[in-house]
Design an enzyme around this catalytic site. Structure first.
Site, short mmCIF file in Angstrom:
data_model
loop_
_atom_site.label_atom_id
_atom_site.label_comp_id
_atom_site.label_asym_id
_atom_site.label_seq_id
_atom_site.Cartn_x
_atom_site.Cartn_y
_atom_site.Cartn_z
N THR A 46 79.10 22.23 124.40
CA THR A 46 79.16 21.86 125.75
C THR A 46 79.06 22.67 127.09
O THR A 46 78.44 22.10 128.23
CB THR A 46 80.91 21.04 126.05
OG1 THR A 46 80.78 20.22 124.73
CG2 THR A 46 80.91 20.13 127.16
N LYS A 56 79.08 22.68 108.53
CA LYS A 56 79.95 22.78 109.54
C LYS A 56 81.14 21.80 109.38
O LYS A 56 80.70 20.75 109.85
CB LYS A 56 79.53 22.86 110.91
CG LYS A 56 80.41 23.63 111.87
CD LYS A 56 80.26 23.55 113.30
CE LYS A 56 81.42 22.37 113.90
NZ LYS A 56 81.36 22.52 115.14
#
Lengths: 267, 77
Positions: A219, A109
């Site tokens: 998150t 990523k």
């Protein structure tokens, strides 16, 4: 609904990146959890298969071991290493190569950050790093902003998937520009995975309703009051948004249209 | 460079950004054992070059000023 009707309603095309079929459209990060135990339970509840990790120095003072691998069953999860924290192409390439040397896979990523306050990507450096890593045999999933032209260039550069942000990393602001996300999805052939910015289940649902192939979040789970319950909610929201997209929403109208017949009313 | 009290028997590689004195002739494999780090759980970069073949760690002798990075996976998004 009978079971067979439910199955027919849930039918979807497989989610494939670089020839690998993935069993969940929800990908999750492993950062910022209060404990490894909470992380493991949240990931389990999310149903995710792809799980992101970061490369960092081993703490040689041994008072804490922050390694994440002992907590993740490699037969169950597909590890996706990121290049978070890298501010230029050379660093991102270095981190990607270190991660590959761990021996799990050739996926990365790719993040190349351009600004400390917003963590928005440096798209020129991102393109450069993408070209270098693709030439080196990597499967590159490129974290980018919601800009169509950059997304097209990343696809041209050989990215296996393009990952536009919903809103800045860790902001929880949800999808700020659904039009851009939809446009990117319409124009690209490679999978489009929205990465960053989802705050709660409705954000995930709205994101998937834009037609994208998947979502990556961290998150939104780790900083939720109850990460495990939020992971469950996100799993349902991603499914719901995907199904709503496949179903096709009704047209928006500025006027009311009655749902009940206007004929047959009593005199 | 600062003056250092270098033991005639020691070399000082920079390991994860910190100078560390090890016995002259020590290999990276020795260093990892001294640090109680399992070679299988980490990736090592020696002077900016990744050591892909871990069996080489026991033959890579350290010198003063060598850069050694020992990394692993931590939580991230």
């Amino acid at each position: 609904m009978t079971e067979s009707t439910m199955l027919a309603a849930a039918t979807d095309t497989p989610f494939v990146i670089a020839g690998r079929t993935l069993r969940s459209r929800l990908m999750v990060g492993t950062g910022k959890y209060k404990s490894p135990n909470e992380m493991v339970r949240a990931i389990d509840a999310s149903g995710a298969e792809v799980v992101t990790v970061a490369v960092r120095r081993v703490n040689l003072n041994r008072d804490t071991d922050d390694g994440v691998l002992p907590h993740l069953d490699p037969s169950r999860y597909f590890l996706l290493s990121n290049t978070a924290g890298c501010y230029n192409a050379a660093d991102a390439v270095r981190y990607a190569r270190l991660a590959r040397a761990a021996g799990f896979n050739e996926w990365v990523k790719l993040e190349v950050i351009g600004d400390q306050d917003t963590l928005l990507p440096d798209t020129a450096a991102l393109l450069e790093a993408t070209r270098t890593l693709v030439a080196d045999g990597f499967v590159v999933l490129a974290y980018t902003n919601d800009d169509l032209i950059t997304a097209l260039r990343l696809e041209d550069a050989g990215a296996a998937a393009v990952m536009p942000l919903a809103s800045p990393i860790g902001s929880g602001l949800g999808v700020l520009n659904p039009y851009s996300i939809r446009t990117i999805k319409h124009r690209l052939s490679v999978p489009v995975i929205v990465d960053a910015g989802v705050g709660t289940a409705s954000d995930a649902c709205i994101t998937m309703e834009q037609g994208v192939d998947g979502i990556l979040m961290n998150t939104a789970l780790a900083a939720a009051g109850d990460p495990v319950r939020m992971a469950h909610a996100m799993r349902l929201a991603v499914d719901a948004g995907r199904q709503a997209h496949l179903a096709g929403r009704m047209p928006r109208r500025e006027v009311a249209v009655p749902s009940s017949p206007s004929v047959g009313m009593l005199e | 460079m600062m003056e250092r009290a270098v033991s005639p028997d020691g070399v000082i590689p920079v390991v994860n950004g910190e100078e560390r004195t090890v016995a002259a002739g020590s290999t990276i494999g020795d260093l990892l054992r001294e640090l109680s780090v399992s070679a299988d759980a980490v990736v090592v970069e020696h002077n900016r070059e990744i050591v892909r073949d871990r069996t080489r760690l026991d033959s890579m002798v350290l010198a003063t000023g060598d850069s050694v990075e020992i990394v692993h996976f931590v939580g991230g998004g």
